[in-house]
Design a protein around this motif. Structure first.
Motif, short mmCIF file in Angstrom:
data_model
loop_
_atom_site.label_atom_id
_atom_site.label_comp_id
_atom_site.label_asym_id
_atom_site.label_seq_id
_atom_site.Cartn_x
_atom_site.Cartn_y
_atom_site.Cartn_z
N ILE A 34 0.91 -1.17 -0.13
CA ILE A 34 0.17 0.00 -0.06
C ILE A 34 0.87 1.20 0.06
O ILE A 34 1.76 1.38 0.85
CB ILE A 34 -0.81 0.05 1.31
N VAL A 35 0.75 2.09 -1.03
CA VAL A 35 1.40 3.19 -1.19
C VAL A 35 0.54 4.43 -1.30
O VAL A 35 -0.70 4.45 -1.45
CB VAL A 35 2.46 3.24 -2.35
N ARG A 43 -1.87 0.98 6.34
CA ARG A 43 -0.96 0.12 6.07
C ARG A 43 -1.35 -1.40 6.74
O ARG A 43 -1.06 -2.35 5.92
CB ARG A 43 0.49 0.23 6.54
N GLU A 44 -2.00 -1.30 7.98
CA GLU A 44 -2.50 -2.54 8.41
C GLU A 44 -3.65 -3.11 7.72
O GLU A 44 -4.00 -4.30 8.01
CB GLU A 44 -2.65 -2.40 9.93
N ALA A 45 -4.14 -2.22 6.74
CA ALA A 45 -5.37 -2.72 5.98
C ALA A 45 -5.31 -3.99 5.24
O ALA A 45 -6.20 -4.79 5.04
CB ALA A 45 -6.03 -1.77 5.18
N VAL A 67 -1.49 -1.43 -4.01
CA VAL A 67 -2.60 -0.36 -3.83
C VAL A 67 -2.18 0.96 -3.77
O VAL A 67 -1.36 1.46 -2.86
CB VAL A 67 -3.43 -0.78 -2.60
N ASN A 68 -2.69 1.96 -4.59
CA ASN A 68 -1.86 3.28 -4.50
C ASN A 68 -3.61 4.24 -4.20
O ASN A 68 -4.29 3.98 -4.51
CB ASN A 68 -1.62 3.69 -5.92
N LEU A 69 -3.15 5.10 -2.84
CA LEU A 69 -4.16 5.76 -2.54
C LEU A 69 -3.72 7.20 -3.10
O LEU A 69 -2.91 7.95 -2.68
CB LEU A 69 -4.15 5.92 -0.88
N ALA A 70 -4.40 7.70 -4.18
CA ALA A 70 -4.11 9.06 -4.77
C ALA A 70 -5.06 10.00 -4.23
O ALA A 70 -6.25 9.86 -4.12
CB ALA A 70 -4.05 8.78 -6.24
N PRO A 71 -4.69 11.46 -4.09
CA PRO A 71 -3.37 11.78 -4.27
C PRO A 71 -2.41 11.35 -3.28
O PRO A 71 -2.83 11.27 -1.93
CB PRO A 71 -3.64 13.46 -4.40
N ALA A 72 -1.43 11.44 -3.75
CA ALA A 72 -0.03 10.68 -2.73
C ALA A 72 0.36 11.66 -1.53
O ALA A 72 0.72 11.31 -0.53
CB ALA A 72 1.24 10.30 -3.63
N GLU A 73 0.09 12.91 -1.86
CA GLU A 73 0.58 14.00 -0.88
C GLU A 73 -0.29 14.19 0.26
O GLU A 73 0.03 15.12 1.25
CB GLU A 73 0.96 15.29 -1.57
N LEU A 74 -1.58 13.57 -0.10
CA LEU A 74 -2.38 13.52 1.02
C LEU A 74 -2.49 12.69 2.23
O LEU A 74 -2.33 11.57 1.62
CB LEU A 74 -3.94 13.64 0.48
N LYS A 76 -3.32 9.70 4.83
CA LYS A 76 -4.41 9.04 4.89
C LYS A 76 -4.30 8.04 6.08
O LYS A 76 -3.30 7.58 6.50
CB LYS A 76 -4.58 8.00 3.64
N ASP A 77 -5.41 8.37 7.07
CA ASP A 77 -5.38 7.54 8.15
C ASP A 77 -6.49 6.78 8.58
O ASP A 77 -7.81 7.06 7.91
CB ASP A 77 -5.07 8.48 9.48
N GLY A 78 -6.71 5.79 9.61
CA GLY A 78 -7.91 5.05 9.92
C GLY A 78 -8.17 3.89 9.07
O GLY A 78 -7.49 3.76 7.99
N GLY A 79 -9.34 3.11 9.24
CA GLY A 79 -9.73 2.11 8.50
C GLY A 79 -10.71 2.38 7.54
O GLY A 79 -11.31 1.60 6.97
#
Length: 496
Positions: A34-35, A43-45, A67-74, A76-79
């Motif tokens: 996950i990136v 990350r634990e997801a 798994v890419n979570l875009a936008p990359a500069e934002l 991300k936390d939580g489940g």
């Protein structure tokens, strides 16, 4: 095609920026990566999602999963991205169809059994999804919160298998049950319980008309807290947009939004031992504090001088701007903080200065130090300061005075004048509107300038006196010009 894109939403203050969950399956050693600037919970997801998929009788791909979570500069936390990641993996592997994915957003944390758990900050995500015209799937635990947003295309689910069945054309996911109205909620404290205190009741009514900040000063047991607790009962009801803004703050803070109380103005009363972070918000992952939880409502600070001087000073900026900006190394969050401050204090450390029945034991120096705990700039931002003296025993047994419903009717009628003029409460009008709406005759202007010079008041105090006088005039029928009686009453509330 081994690439799937699922839409979700992050949490950033009371905003809910869109996040694209891109899932790609490729050859190589099996594993999940996950990136996109994920925090530890994100990350634990990979482990939660893998077991949840297997528990739902789907096959977890024996391939390299990116798994890419875009936008990359934002950050991300939580489940909250678990459901989107799971659906992305299943869609990329061809186990669920993609037809409904493009027009829908997904939020929810997955248990190892595949059950969907509720997440904080759903309400801002719902508002943004509605604005974009997209449907959104949320956990059943967030259903009561989701029901508050009228016009949103919301579906609730309790398990990953239910969502997958819906995507495959099975049973439709249900919409949340509409929330009950505020009329079904328990009644607020009533002003009829307060005996005597004519001047303090008048100041409370003026504060309700204009949204002014209020300080109650008096010995212990004279009814300061009773008066403050009854202010929400005479304030105008929240409009839908205001109520949703207030509920969005509570949603981000992880607090349950009661469907029966969502249209009520919040009333927050933190203890005087509260820290600055508890009051204004903060933390490594910024969360709202008491002033934001009181957005569009009342913040009551009892025993005001007992609060830390540092804690009180952080109120100065949000009292003027109506918002608080919390900056951290990795992120910045802005929370709304348009609240009405009501504070209470004793006149001296022992509490009995000026009391006709009890003798004050404090020296002048002790009284001065006690009052000096509240800085001049903070007092300058408080519109009304009123004495709350001891009530004679005869008045305690007297018949009840006006109830909240009667006073509220006057407040609504008076506040309507301000809404017609400027579209907002008198305490919120800007200097240009102040010149237009608080017009003075030549004699009244000379009289006010002379009075302000004698009292040594600041330019800010001058504007606040005019705003309070405008509220008094609105209670007096909404006269277009302020006369000397309105100005004199407004000036008598500036004791400090």
């Amino acid at each position: 095609m081994s690439l799937a894109i699922i839409l979700s939403r992050a949490q950033e203050g009371v905003a809910a920026p869109q996040v694209m969950v891109e899932v790609h399956l490729s050859g190589g050693l099996p594993g999940t990566h996950i990136v996109g600037l994920p925090e530890a919970a994100v990350r634990e997801a990979r482990d939660r999602v893998r077991v949840a998929i297997q528990s739902t009788a789907f096959e977890y791909p024996s391939r390299k999963v990116t798994v890419n979570l875009a936008p990359a500069e934002l950050p991300k936390d939580g489940g909250r991205f678990d459901l989107a990641i799971a659906l992305g993996i299943l869609a990329a592997g061809g186990q669920v169809p993609r037809e409904r994915l493009d027009a829908c957003e997904f939020l929810g944390e997955l248990a190892l059994s595949g059950e969907l758990r509720g997440v904080p900050g759903v309400l801002p995500a719902l508002l943004r999804a509605r604005a974009r015209g997209r449907s959104i799937v949320v956990p059943r635990a967030n259903a009561s919160e989701a029901a508050l947003v009228a016009g949103a295309n919301v579906r609730v689910a309790g398990h990953l298998s239910e969502v997958c069945s819906w995507l495959r054309g099975g049973d439709d996911l249900p919409a949340p049950t509409p929330a009950i109205g505020v009329d079904d909620a328990p009644p607020l404290p009533d002003l009829a319980d307060v005996r005597g205190q004519t001047k303090a009741r008048r100041a409370l009514e003026i504060a309700a008309v204009g949204g002014h900040h209020l300080l109650l000063v008096g010995p212990p047991g004279t009814g300061k807290t009773m008066l403050a607790e009854r202010l929400p009962g005479i304030l105008p009801p929240l409009g839908e947009s205001e109520a949703l803004e207030s509920c969005a703050v509570r949603s981000v803070a992880g607090q349950r939004v009661d469907p029966g109380l969502w249209r009520r103005r919040p009333f927050r009363a933190p203890h005087h031992t509260a820290s600055a972070v508890a009051l204004v918000g903060g933390g490594s992952q910024p969360r709202p504090g008491e002033i934001s939880l009181a957005h569009h409502g009342v913040l009551f600070l009892d025993e005001l001088p007992e609060f830390s001087r540092h804690v009180l000073e952080v109120l100065r900026e949000p009292l003027e701007s109506g918002r608080i900006v919390i900056s951290r190394a990795a992120r910045q969050a802005t929370f709304p903080a348009q609240f009405q401050l009501v504070a209470a204090m004793n006149p001296c450390p022992c509490g009995y200065a000026g009391d006709g029945q009890r003798t004050c034991r404090c020296t002048p120096d002790q009284i001065q130090r006690y009052r000096a705990r509240i800085s001049g700039p903070l007092l300058d931002r408080i519109d009304l300061v009123v004495d709350v003296p001891r009530v004679p025993l005869g008045e305690l047994a007297a018949a009840p005075s006006e109830d909240s419903a009667t006073v509220r009717a006057r407040v609504l009628k008076a506040r309507q004048h301000g809404l017609i003029r400027a579209g907002r409460a008198n305490a919120e009008i800007n200097p240009r509107e102040l010149e237009r709406d608080c017009a003075l005759g030549a004699a009244e202007r000379r009289w006010l300038e002379a009075a302000l010079e004698r009292l040594g008041l600041s330019a800010r105090a001058y504007h606040r006196v005019l705003r309070v006088a405008r509220s008094i005039a609105d209670l007096d029928g909404g006269a277009p010009l302020l006369d000397r009686t309105h100005l004199a009453e407004a000036l008598q509330y500036r004791r400090f």
